[in-house]
Design an enzyme around this catalytic site. Structure first.
Site, PDB file in Angstrom:
ATOM      1  N   ARG A 100       0.820  -1.208   0.000  1.00 41.76           N
ATOM      2  CA  ARG A 100       0.000   0.000   0.000  1.00 41.76           C
ATOM      3  C   ARG A 100       0.854   1.258   0.000  1.00 41.76           C
ATOM      4  NH1 ARG A 100      -2.815  -4.008   2.584  1.00 41.76           N
ATOM      5  NH2 ARG A 100      -5.031  -4.129   2.023  1.00 41.76           N
ATOM      6  N   HIS A 156      -0.718  -2.669  -4.804  1.00 48.77           N
ATOM      7  CA  HIS A 156      -0.223  -3.679  -5.752  1.00 48.77           C
ATOM      8  C   HIS A 156      -0.229  -3.195  -7.196  1.00 48.77           C
ATOM      9  CE1 HIS A 156       0.166  -6.408  -2.540  1.00 48.77           C
ATOM     10  NE2 HIS A 156      -1.020  -6.964  -2.548  1.00 48.77           N
ATOM     11  N   HIS A 163       2.581 -13.495  -4.853  1.00 46.68           N
ATOM     12  CA  HIS A 163       1.354 -13.374  -4.071  1.00 46.68           C
ATOM     13  C   HIS A 163       0.558 -14.685  -3.996  1.00 46.68           C
ATOM     14  CE1 HIS A 163      -2.198 -11.447  -2.334  1.00 46.68           C
ATOM     15  NE2 HIS A 163      -1.499 -10.324  -2.235  1.00 46.68           N
ATOM     16  N   SER A 164       1.227 -15.807  -3.888  1.00 46.97           N
ATOM     17  CA  SER A 164       0.486 -17.058  -3.689  1.00 46.97           C
ATOM     18  C   SER A 164      -0.153 -17.091  -2.309  1.00 46.97           C
ATOM     19  CB  SER A 164       1.406 -18.272  -3.836  1.00 46.97           C
ATOM     20  OG  SER A 164       1.523 -18.664  -5.184  1.00 46.97           O
ATOM     21  N   TYR A 165      -1.332 -17.719  -2.249  1.00 43.59           N
ATOM     22  CA  TYR A 165      -1.981 -18.078  -0.980  1.00 43.59           C
ATOM     23  C   TYR A 165      -1.646 -19.538  -0.706  1.00 43.59           C
ATOM     24  CZ  TYR A 165      -4.859 -13.830  -1.219  1.00 43.59           C
ATOM     25  OH  TYR A 165      -5.291 -12.531  -1.267  1.00 43.59           O
ATOM     26  N   ASP A 179      -8.061  -6.051  12.527  1.00 39.66           N
ATOM     27  CA  ASP A 179      -8.963  -6.619  11.518  1.00 39.66           C
ATOM     28  C   ASP A 179      -8.600  -8.069  11.185  1.00 39.66           C
ATOM     29  OD1 ASP A 179     -11.271  -6.189  10.032  1.00 39.66           O
ATOM     30  OD2 ASP A 179     -10.181  -5.600   8.220  1.00 39.66           O
ATOM     31  N   GLN A 185       5.228  -9.208   4.233  1.00 40.71           N
ATOM     32  CA  GLN A 185       3.828  -8.997   4.583  1.00 40.71           C
ATOM     33  C   GLN A 185       3.154 -10.335   4.837  1.00 40.71           C
ATOM     34  OE1 GLN A 185       1.679  -5.966   4.757  1.00 40.71           O
ATOM     35  NE2 GLN A 185       0.552  -7.587   5.824  1.00 40.71           N
ATOM     36  N   GLU A 203       4.408 -12.402   1.717  1.00 39.36           N
ATOM     37  CA  GLU A 203       4.815 -11.580   0.577  1.00 39.36           C
ATOM     38  C   GLU A 203       6.136 -10.876   0.884  1.00 39.36           C
ATOM     39  OE1 GLU A 203       1.430  -8.979  -0.364  1.00 39.36           O
ATOM     40  OE2 GLU A 203       0.212 -10.404   0.785  1.00 39.36           O
TER      41      GLU A 203
END
Length: 361
Positions: free
Chosen positions: A87, A112, A187-189, A250, A292, A320
Site C-alpha cells: 500500500r 499492488h 502473491h500465492s496463498y 482486523d 507482509q 509476501e
C-alpha cells in the site's frame, strides 16, 4: 550436472476477454515438486508438494476459470504484484524531487500497482537452461512509460525454478529507462494441508523479525517501526495462526521488518510455516527487507477454487517478500528507485521439507 526431470511444457489454458491466448507451463523437479505457471500475471496456478509421508498435495489457491483471474475476486492469487507491491499512502510517490499521484484502488491507498498492475498483463515465457539442470522458466513483460501513473518504461522478469531438494526459487529483475520506483512480490496463498482443505488457522507460523510497521485503520503504512517483543504480533517463535489472529488489527496480519543481507546479498531465512497434521513445513528465505503476512481472513466463500470448493475465511495465507511500499516518501526504510543502467534483482525461496524418495501419486 543433474539432468532435468522434465523440460517445461506449455499448453493453451484459455483466452482472455479480448481473445489473447494464455499459456500454462508445467515444470517438474527431480525431488517431486510440480509447478504450473500461467502467462497471465505470471500466476502460479498449481504447486504440488510431497509431504514427509510422500503424499502429494497442491498447496496454493487458484482457479480453473481464467475469468476469475481477470476479476478482482481473484485477490491476486498466485500472481506477481507490482509495480509497487503493498500500500502506497495516498498514492503519492516522490521521484527526483517530483511529486507523482498514482490512482487509488484500496480506500486511500494505491495497492499492488493499482488497476493497471502487472498482475493483469500477458507475460512472455521462455525456458531457462541451467548448469545444475533444474527446471526453470523465465516470465517477462514490459510496462510502458506512464502506465498506472508510473514514470519510465520498465522491463520485468520473474524466473521460477524447482530445485532438486524441493525448493521453489522466485527471482525478479527490473530495469528502467528512467528513475522509477519498483518493488515486486509473489502473491500465492499457501495452505500446506492442500488447496480446498479448509482453514489455515491450524498452521503454525514463525517470522524471524523484531519489528513491524505501524499502520492506520486502512492498513496505510505510517513510517514508524514497532517492536514485537511481548506483543501479539511477536512471531519470533512459532504460534498457531488461529490463536494469534484476534490480536491483529482486523485479523489481517502485519508488515514485518527484516534484517538486510550483510555482505553478499544472499537470501536469509525469514519465516517458517508448519502444518502439524501432515508434518509439512515451508521455509521462506529472501533478499528483500520486508515480509507482509496476510491471513486470508477476507475470503468469504463467494469464490470457488480448483477443487470446486468455495474459499472460506483463511482458506490460504500469504507471505509476501517485498520492499517498503512508501519508501519514496517515508525515509529510513530503504530505496526502491530503479535507475537506468542499474537493474534491481531479488530472490525469494520457498523450501519444503519433503525428503521421501517413494512419492505417492
Amino acid at each position: 550436472m543433474t539432468p532435468p526431470s522434465q523440460p517445461p511444457q506449455p499448453r493453451l489454458f484459455a483466452k482472455t476477454r479480448e481473445g489473447q491466448p494464455v499459456e500454462a507451463w508445467h515444470l517438474r523437479g527431480s525431488g517431486g515438486l510440480e509447478l504450473e505457471v500461467l502467462t497471465y500475471g505470471a500466476v502460479v496456478r498449481r504447486l504440488i508438494v510431497p509431504d514427509p509421508a510422500g503424499i502429494r498435495r497442491d498447496v496454493v489457491l487458484g482457479y480453473n476459470d481464467l475469468a476469475l483471474y481477470e476479476s478482482r475476486s481473484a485477490a491476486y492469487a498466485g500472481s506477481v504484484a507490482g509495480r509497487i507491491a503493498g500500500r502506497v499512502p495516498g498514492g503519492i510517490i516522490q521521484v527526483g524531487g517530483k511529486r507523482i499521484e498514482l490512482p487509488l484502488n484500496d480506500g486511500g491507498n494505491h495497492l499492488h500497482g493499482g488497476q493497471a498492475g502487472i498482475d493483469r498483463k500477458i507475460w512472455q515465457a521462455k525456458p531457462v537452461e541451467r548448469e545444475d539442470g533444474w527446471p526453470s522458466i523465465r516470465m517477462s513483460c514490459t510496462s510502458p512509460d506512464g502506465e498506472g501513473g508510473y514514470p519510465g518504461t520498465v522491463s520485468i522478469s520473474a524466473t521460477y525454478t524447482l530445485t532438486a531438494d524441493n525448493a521453489l526459487l522466485f527471482e525478479t529483475e527490473v530495469a528502467s529507462d528512467k528513475p522509477t520506483p519498483a518493488s515486486l512480490t509473489h502473491h500465492s496463498y499457501f495452505n500446506l494441508g492442500g488447496e480446498g482443505s479448509g482453514s489455515v488457522e491450524d498452521h503454525e507460523l514463525a517470522i524471524f523479525s523484531d519489528e513491524t510497521v505501524a499502520v492506520d485503520d486502512q492498513m496505510t503504512p505510517l513510517g514508524k517501526r514497532l517492536p514485537v517483543k511481548g506483543q501479539a504480533p511477536d512471531l519470533t517463535s512459532p504460534k498457531r495462526i488461529g490463536d494469534i489472529l484476534p490480536h491483529f488489527f482486523d485479523q489481517h496480519g502485519d508488515l514485518y521488518c527484516l534484517d538486510r543481507p550483510e555482505v553478499d546479498n544472499r537470501p536469509r531465512r525469514v519465516a517458517r510455516l508448519t502444518h502439524p497434521p501432515t508434518g509439512q513445513t515451508m521455509e521462506v528465505s529472501t533478499t528483500h527487507g520486508f515480509l507482509q503476512f496476510y491471513s486470508g481472513v477476507k475470503w468469504d466463500g463467494s469464490t470457488v477454487g480448483k477443487s470446486a470448493k468455495p474459499y472460506e475465511r483463511c482458506a490460504g495465507l500469504c507471505l509476501e517478500a517485498e520492499e517498503y511500499p512508501a519508501a519514496t516518501t517515508q525515509p529510513g526504510f530503504g530505496d526502491i528507485i530503479v535507475r537506468p543502467g542499474h537493474p534491481v534483482r531479488h530472490l525469494t525461496e520457498y523450501a519444503f521439507n519433503s525428503k521421501t524418495s517413494q512419492l505417492k501419486r
